[in-house]
Design a protein around this motif. Structure first.
Motif, mmCIF file in Angstrom:
data_model
loop_
_atom_site.group_PDB
_atom_site.id
_atom_site.type_symbol
_atom_site.label_atom_id
_atom_site.label_comp_id
_atom_site.label_asym_id
_atom_site.label_seq_id
_atom_site.Cartn_x
_atom_site.Cartn_y
_atom_site.Cartn_z
ATOM 1 N N HIS A 126 5.399 -9.726 -20.773
ATOM 2 C CA HIS A 126 4.689 -8.865 -21.718
ATOM 3 C C HIS A 126 3.258 -9.376 -21.809
ATOM 4 O O HIS A 126 2.993 -10.404 -22.430
ATOM 5 C CB HIS A 126 5.362 -8.866 -23.094
ATOM 6 C CG HIS A 126 4.641 -7.973 -24.063
ATOM 7 N ND1 HIS A 126 4.990 -6.653 -24.255
ATOM 8 C CD2 HIS A 126 3.551 -8.180 -24.846
ATOM 9 C CE1 HIS A 126 4.157 -6.097 -25.128
ATOM 10 N NE2 HIS A 126 3.271 -7.009 -25.491
ATOM 11 N N LEU A 127 2.362 -8.649 -21.163
ATOM 12 C CA LEU A 127 0.950 -9.029 -21.203
ATOM 13 C C LEU A 127 0.314 -8.391 -22.433
ATOM 14 O O LEU A 127 0.605 -7.244 -22.751
ATOM 15 C CB LEU A 127 0.260 -8.570 -19.912
ATOM 16 C CG LEU A 127 0.901 -9.138 -18.637
ATOM 17 C CD1 LEU A 127 0.274 -8.532 -17.398
ATOM 18 C CD2 LEU A 127 0.802 -10.653 -18.613
ATOM 19 N N PRO A 128 -0.529 -9.161 -23.114
ATOM 20 C CA PRO A 128 -0.985 -8.684 -24.429
ATOM 21 C C PRO A 128 -1.886 -7.450 -24.368
ATOM 22 O O PRO A 128 -2.706 -7.313 -23.462
ATOM 23 C CB PRO A 128 -1.752 -9.885 -24.990
ATOM 24 C CG PRO A 128 -2.099 -10.713 -23.810
ATOM 25 C CD PRO A 128 -1.038 -10.486 -22.779
ATOM 26 N N GLN A 129 -1.718 -6.598 -25.346
ATOM 27 C CA GLN A 129 -2.585 -5.426 -25.493
ATOM 28 C C GLN A 129 -3.595 -5.638 -26.623
ATOM 29 O O GLN A 129 -4.494 -4.852 -26.791
ATOM 30 C CB GLN A 129 -1.749 -4.177 -25.786
ATOM 31 C CG GLN A 129 -0.912 -3.706 -24.623
ATOM 32 C CD GLN A 129 -1.733 -3.043 -23.517
ATOM 33 O OE1 GLN A 129 -2.931 -2.887 -23.612
ATOM 34 N NE2 GLN A 129 -1.061 -2.664 -22.446
ATOM 35 N N ASN A 130 -3.374 -6.660 -27.407
ATOM 36 C CA ASN A 130 -4.354 -6.981 -28.443
ATOM 37 C C ASN A 130 -5.395 -7.895 -27.809
ATOM 38 O O ASN A 130 -5.055 -8.922 -27.237
ATOM 39 C CB ASN A 130 -3.646 -7.695 -29.607
ATOM 40 C CG ASN A 130 -4.579 -7.915 -30.787
ATOM 41 O OD1 ASN A 130 -5.766 -8.162 -30.607
ATOM 42 N ND2 ASN A 130 -4.042 -7.827 -31.985
ATOM 43 N N HIS A 151 -5.380 -2.645 -22.971
ATOM 44 C CA HIS A 151 -6.237 -2.133 -24.037
ATOM 45 C C HIS A 151 -7.346 -3.131 -24.324
ATOM 46 O O HIS A 151 -7.098 -4.325 -24.444
ATOM 47 C CB HIS A 151 -5.400 -1.899 -25.301
ATOM 48 C CG HIS A 151 -6.242 -1.585 -26.494
ATOM 49 N ND1 HIS A 151 -6.856 -0.365 -26.651
ATOM 50 C CD2 HIS A 151 -6.599 -2.337 -27.562
ATOM 51 C CE1 HIS A 151 -7.546 -0.377 -27.787
ATOM 52 N NE2 HIS A 151 -7.403 -1.560 -28.348
ATOM 53 N N GLU A 152 -8.539 -2.624 -24.456
ATOM 54 C CA GLU A 152 -9.672 -3.491 -24.801
ATOM 55 C C GLU A 152 -10.350 -2.884 -26.016
ATOM 56 O O GLU A 152 -11.015 -1.846 -25.906
ATOM 57 C CB GLU A 152 -10.639 -3.570 -23.606
ATOM 58 C CG GLU A 152 -11.914 -4.327 -23.876
ATOM 59 C CD GLU A 152 -11.662 -5.718 -24.449
ATOM 60 O OE1 GLU A 152 -11.765 -5.855 -25.690
ATOM 61 O OE2 GLU A 152 -11.346 -6.650 -23.682
ATOM 62 N N SER A 185 -7.076 -10.656 -31.389
ATOM 63 C CA SER A 185 -6.393 -11.478 -32.383
ATOM 64 C C SER A 185 -6.594 -12.968 -32.103
ATOM 65 O O SER A 185 -6.668 -13.383 -30.935
ATOM 66 C CB SER A 185 -4.888 -11.185 -32.362
ATOM 67 O OG SER A 185 -4.204 -12.139 -33.144
ATOM 68 N N ALA A 186 -6.646 -13.747 -33.186
ATOM 69 C CA ALA A 186 -6.763 -15.198 -33.024
ATOM 70 C C ALA A 186 -5.544 -15.758 -32.294
ATOM 71 O O ALA A 186 -5.583 -16.852 -31.745
ATOM 72 C CB ALA A 186 -6.899 -15.850 -34.397
ATOM 73 N N SER A 187 -4.464 -14.993 -32.294
ATOM 74 C CA SER A 187 -3.224 -15.534 -31.732
ATOM 75 C C SER A 187 -2.972 -15.094 -30.298
ATOM 76 O O SER A 187 -1.965 -15.481 -29.707
ATOM 77 C CB SER A 187 -2.046 -15.091 -32.608
ATOM 78 O OG SER A 187 -2.029 -13.675 -32.689
ATOM 79 N N VAL A 188 -3.859 -14.289 -29.727
ATOM 80 C CA VAL A 188 -3.511 -13.690 -28.437
ATOM 81 C C VAL A 188 -3.512 -14.706 -27.283
ATOM 82 O O VAL A 188 -2.617 -14.695 -26.435
ATOM 83 C CB VAL A 188 -4.375 -12.434 -28.135
ATOM 84 C CG1 VAL A 188 -5.844 -12.738 -28.030
ATOM 85 C CG2 VAL A 188 -3.898 -11.757 -26.864
ATOM 86 N N HIS A 199 -15.212 1.096 -25.413
ATOM 87 C CA HIS A 199 -14.612 2.404 -25.140
ATOM 88 C C HIS A 199 -14.103 2.442 -23.702
ATOM 89 O O HIS A 199 -14.631 1.766 -22.823
ATOM 90 C CB HIS A 199 -15.679 3.488 -25.353
ATOM 91 C CG HIS A 199 -15.168 4.891 -25.272
ATOM 92 N ND1 HIS A 199 -15.176 5.597 -24.092
ATOM 93 C CD2 HIS A 199 -14.628 5.705 -26.201
ATOM 94 C CE1 HIS A 199 -14.662 6.804 -24.310
ATOM 95 N NE2 HIS A 199 -14.324 6.885 -25.588
ATOM 96 N N SER A 238 1.871 -19.058 -23.895
ATOM 97 C CA SER A 238 3.321 -19.299 -24.046
ATOM 98 C C SER A 238 4.114 -18.402 -23.092
ATOM 99 O O SER A 238 5.148 -18.798 -22.568
ATOM 100 C CB SER A 238 3.763 -19.090 -25.498
ATOM 101 O OG SER A 238 3.846 -17.702 -25.800
ATOM 102 N N GLU A 239 3.606 -17.210 -22.856
ATOM 103 C CA GLU A 239 4.290 -16.295 -21.939
ATOM 104 C C GLU A 239 4.228 -16.836 -20.502
ATOM 105 O O GLU A 239 5.195 -16.738 -19.751
ATOM 106 C CB GLU A 239 3.633 -14.912 -22.050
ATOM 107 C CG GLU A 239 4.294 -13.795 -21.267
ATOM 108 C CD GLU A 239 5.690 -13.423 -21.753
ATOM 109 O OE1 GLU A 239 6.284 -14.157 -22.550
ATOM 110 O OE2 GLU A 239 6.200 -12.382 -21.278
ATOM 111 N N TYR A 257 -0.510 -16.932 -27.487
ATOM 112 C CA TYR A 257 0.675 -16.151 -27.135
ATOM 113 C C TYR A 257 0.804 -16.033 -25.615
ATOM 114 O O TYR A 257 1.859 -16.290 -25.035
ATOM 115 C CB TYR A 257 0.649 -14.742 -27.769
ATOM 116 C CG TYR A 257 1.584 -13.834 -27.013
ATOM 117 C CD1 TYR A 257 2.960 -13.956 -27.183
ATOM 118 C CD2 TYR A 257 1.118 -12.943 -26.042
ATOM 119 C CE1 TYR A 257 3.839 -13.206 -26.409
ATOM 120 C CE2 TYR A 257 1.984 -12.196 -25.271
ATOM 121 C CZ TYR A 257 3.346 -12.326 -25.459
ATOM 122 O OH TYR A 257 4.212 -11.606 -24.685
#
Ligand code: SF4
Ligand code: SF4
Lengths: 384, 421
Positions: A128-132, A304-305, A135-138, A309, A144-145, A141
């Protein structure tokens, strides 16, 4: 060896099934293992650091008749998903020890688990690659993935990913990506010297070679292409957008060029040139890779970025490539490409950049209509 | 076929009350601009509506708008409008219907449906959500918050996954505070979650009542009346009370051995969303055969409550994260769904599985041929697969679907006859 001969060899290489590529590599590397990744991006560095051969998994192209997979995936699903499953049924992935999928779209997501159900002995990992993107946690995260992927390799193959091996792998792939960026820069500067069919062939071959070998080959090719003697022609400079997953047939890229285009930018094989600059840095290599994924990523329809835009990255490509127009080239049924088409097209229209749409399927084999459409578009632009 | 089966045409309190509650919510949305209330768009799947509620952000659900327009036979012109501006005929029609509504002037500032102030993309499985909300933010100028929920890919959500989601929830709270100007109160969230858990309890109890023969309601076609309250209104006292009443009503039907049809001949599990533009005619195809859905996967998109998970007010953010990560259908793999369906077939004693494969939704549909293979070949469960769409009426081929449904139940009836001889 001339670049033409090398490119011809690579054409043969990319037409081979992965099973043949892997069999050859394993002959030279007894006991070695190979992991193939579905588009778009996968952390090849982690695979390499585990001592395995990272490969691209790009569907069946024109070579595979569907005999099993079309009973499992409906008619409204893109071809690459079906043909990838079919590769498994036809034994064309024999010798590939594992597959990696990620959350690029709902189809790829379902494909990963369906592949695993049908081939339970194959190691299949879903990332699961992040879409956020803010976030401070991305970054923690994603680090860890990536560690979870490494732990999966340790459990399945008893292969450890050490921090030093990963740091070296990052350097090795940074070196490869630097060569790819240089080839892209050469094509922008002098597109007459490097056809897109050639660039695509080379790049795709690089996804089937050990990273060091690929880097060395690209060095040779870069020098040879730069020295090529070719006269610029009166052609339309275009950016190709939307072909980041299912692979357009080589014939389609050929038609695009024959119909009067210089492709100066594209999103082909995007995952293999994901970072806009070296990952670099120091410290924990998992964190570095994760940070770069979030902060140095090329614009992609599968990520998503929130900081810009949808159309900004594309317009930047147009500007960087001094392009006259954009050719949208989504695969039939490709949800992310088709959705982005709308926002990107609107952005281009606001910026006054002309565009056209050419849908394709990996198995497409007649191009006459497409050729006519492109020729008409090119003529309308060149003789405006 | 034996004597004709008819619908009992039972509407009951559940139906009326659901309609009343949903209408009241729509009314609130219609007044939100005038009352200067902050609105927040959010998706159904594995949503965190409780958090918006506790933040005093009035939730709105673009999916509900899309499905309402489909049920009212208004979706096609909206879809066509969106296609005119470049949306592909192959894209999810839910998105197109909502975009079309904006283009038509039915959604936006000063309308009965205002633009949302904040757009919370709870990315829980569906990748189209990301696109949809990017487009909605682009159109409306609302502030987009991407709430990235890692997909279920390990046996249980990892500590890293939970930490990641909780941190994002905290960031969302900060954003809501800045928009409403109100301080967030964790105790208020606990209260909302307690009410939510009560509604979840009620919904789960209703769903277990369909284990009875006959099932007191159709867990596919009638569940829609409960899906509004459980997914949209969760966390309100009204939703909690709604489910208390629903349980009482369905228990009464069980006691009287009454189901939705004059006779329950077949018990099915239905997989996939319904064809909203042809809801009634699709239902009739099954009514005719006395087929009642005793379970459905669609009723669990927002959350899977019947297997015991409840929000825990003592661990507010963590339990919201857990629900988003795992306790809903959409964030689980399609193969994990096979296990859910298998449990339904076994525990609810179903005779057959019906897969309604819809073109719009690859999340649900891509690979359902494999699901069919599994149920027929590995488990020997009679399985019917029909294709149409949940929003786009162009993909509903009534005659073709009817033929397939008829042929399927004829064969099933024959099988039953042989077995009882
Ligand atoms: S071609 Fe598009 S829809 Fe198909 S798997 Fe790739 S990204 Fe997904
Ligand atoms: S793809 Fe499916 S889950 Fe996603 S928005 Fe469309 S209908 Fe809903």
């Amino acid at each position: 060896m001339t670049p033409e001969i090398l490119v011809a060899q690579y054409r043969d290489l990319i037409a081979e099934p992965l099973s043949a590529v892997v069999e050859r590599w394993k002959r030279d590397h007894p006991g070695g293992r190979a992991i193939a990744s579905y588009p778009v991006w996968a952390p090849n560095e982690v695979i390499h650091a585990a001592g395995m051969l990272p490969l691209s998994l790009l569907g069946g192209g024109t070579s595979v008749e569907l005999t099993h997979a079309d009973a499992r995936f409906q008619s409204f699903v893109c071809s690459i998903a079906k043909s990838t499953l079919e590769l498994g049924f036809q034994g064309r992935l024999a010798g590939v020890d594992g597959l990696v999928f990620s959350n690029i779209c709902d189809v790829a997501r379902n494909l990963g688990s369906i592949y695993k159900r049908n081939f339970p002995d194959t190691f299949v990992e879903y990332l699961h690659l992040p879409q956020n993107s803010t976030s401070a946690s991305v970054v923690p995260y994603l680090a860890s993935e990536l560690r979870r992927l490494a732990a999966g390799f340790a459990a399945a193959f008893d292969l450890k990913v050490t921090e030093s091996a990963l740091a070296e792998a990052i350097d090795a792939y940074d070196a490869l990506r630097a060569r790819i960026r240089a080839l892209y820069a050469l094509r922008i500067a002098e597109p007459q010297k490097l056809a897109t069919t050639e660039l695509y062939t080379i790049l795709r071959a690089a996804t089937l070679l050990p990273v060091g070998e690929a880097t060395a080959a690209l060095d040779t090719l870069l020098a040879a292409f730069a020295a090529r003697d070719a006269r610029p022609r009166d052609r339309l400079r275009v950016v190709v957008e939307g072909a980041f997953c299912e692979q357009p047939p080589l014939g389609l890229l050929e038609v695009l060029e024959e119909a009067g285009c210089y492709v100066v930018e594209d999103d082909l094989l995007l995952g293999w040139r994901w970072f806009t600059a070296d990952v670099g840095g120091d410290g924990d290599p998992f964190e570095r890779l994760a940070w770069a994924y979030v902060n140095r990523a090329v614009p992609s329809s599968t990520r998503h970025e929130s900081r810009e835009h949808r159309s900004v990255g594309l317009i930047e490509k147009v500007r960087r490539g001094r392009a006259d127009a954009v050719v949208f080239m989504p695969a039939k049924f490709c949800e992310p490409a088709l959705f982005d088409y709308v926002l990107m097209k609107q952005g281009l229209e606001r910026a006054g950049v002309p565009h056209m749409l050419v849908e394709f399927e990996e198995k497409m084999w007649t191009f006459e209509r497409t050729r006519n459409e492109i020729e008409t578009f090119v003529e309308s632009m060149l003789f405006d | 076929m034996a004597g004709a089966v008819t619908e009992r045409a039972y509407q009951g309190r559940v139906h009326e009350e659901s309609r009343r509650l949903m209408t009241a919510w729509m009314g609130e949305l219609g007044r939100a601009e005038a009352e200067k209330r902050v609105t927040g768009a959010i998706m159904i799947s594995g949503n965190c509506v409780e958090l918006l509620r506790a933040c005093h952000v009035l939730p709105m659900f673009p999916e509900v708008t899309a499905l309402q327009n489909a049920i009212r036979h208004k979706s096609l012109p909206l879809i066509l409008k969106a296609e005119q501006v470049g949306y592909s005929s192959d894209n999810c029609a839910y998105v197109k219907a909502d975009v079309g509504l904006v283009l038509e002037g039915g959604f936006g500032p000063g309308k009965a449906l205002p633009f949302p102030n904040v757009i919370v993309c709870n990315y829980v499985g569906c990748n189209v959500y990301v696109k949809w909300f990017e487009h909605l933010a682009d159109i409306s100028g609302g502030k987009l918050f991407m709430l990235d929920v890692p997909f279920a890919r390990t046996d249980a959500p990892s500590a890293d996954d939970i930490r990641y989601v909780v941190r994002q929830l905290e960031e969302l709270i900060q954003l809501c505070e800045s928009m409403t100007g109100r301080r967030f109160d964790i105790d208020e969230l606990r209260e909302v979650l307690a009410l939510s858990a009560r509604a979840q309890d009620g919904y789960a109890r209703c769903k277990h009542l369909t284990k009875h023969h006959p099932a007191p309601f159709d867990s596919y076609f009638d569940s829609i009346n409960m899906m509004g309250p459980i997914n949209v209104l969760r966390g309100t006292p009204e939703a909690a009370a709604f489910f208390d009443a629903a349980v009482a009503e369905f228990e009464g039907l069980v006691a009287r051995r009454l189901g939705p049809l004059s006779e329950e001949r077949f018990r099915t599990v239905i997989e996939g969303p319904p064809p909203y533009p042809f809801y009634k005619s699709f239902r009739n195809l099954f009514t005719k055969w006395g087929a009642v859905a005793v379970q459905s996967t669609y009723s669990t998109v927002g959350g899977i409550w019947e297997f015991g998970f409840r929000h825990d007010p003592r661990r507010p953010l963590e339990s919201i994260a857990e629900q988003m990560l795992r306790e809903n259908l959409t964030n689980r793999s399609i193969v994990a769904r096979y296990a859910q369906i298998r449990r339904y077939v076994e525990d609810w004693q179903a005779d057959a599985l019906v897969i309604h494969s819809i073109k719009s939704c690859r999340l649900f549909s891509a690979g359902q041929g494999d699901m069919r293979e599994y149920f027929i070949k590995d488990l020997g469960v009679p399985t019917l697969l029909v294709e149409s769409d949940l929003e786009d009426p162009r993909y509903y081929a009534e005659a073709q679907i009817r033929n397939r449904v008829d042929a399927f139940f004829e064969a099933l009836e024959h099988k039953k006859l042989v077995a009882t001889r």
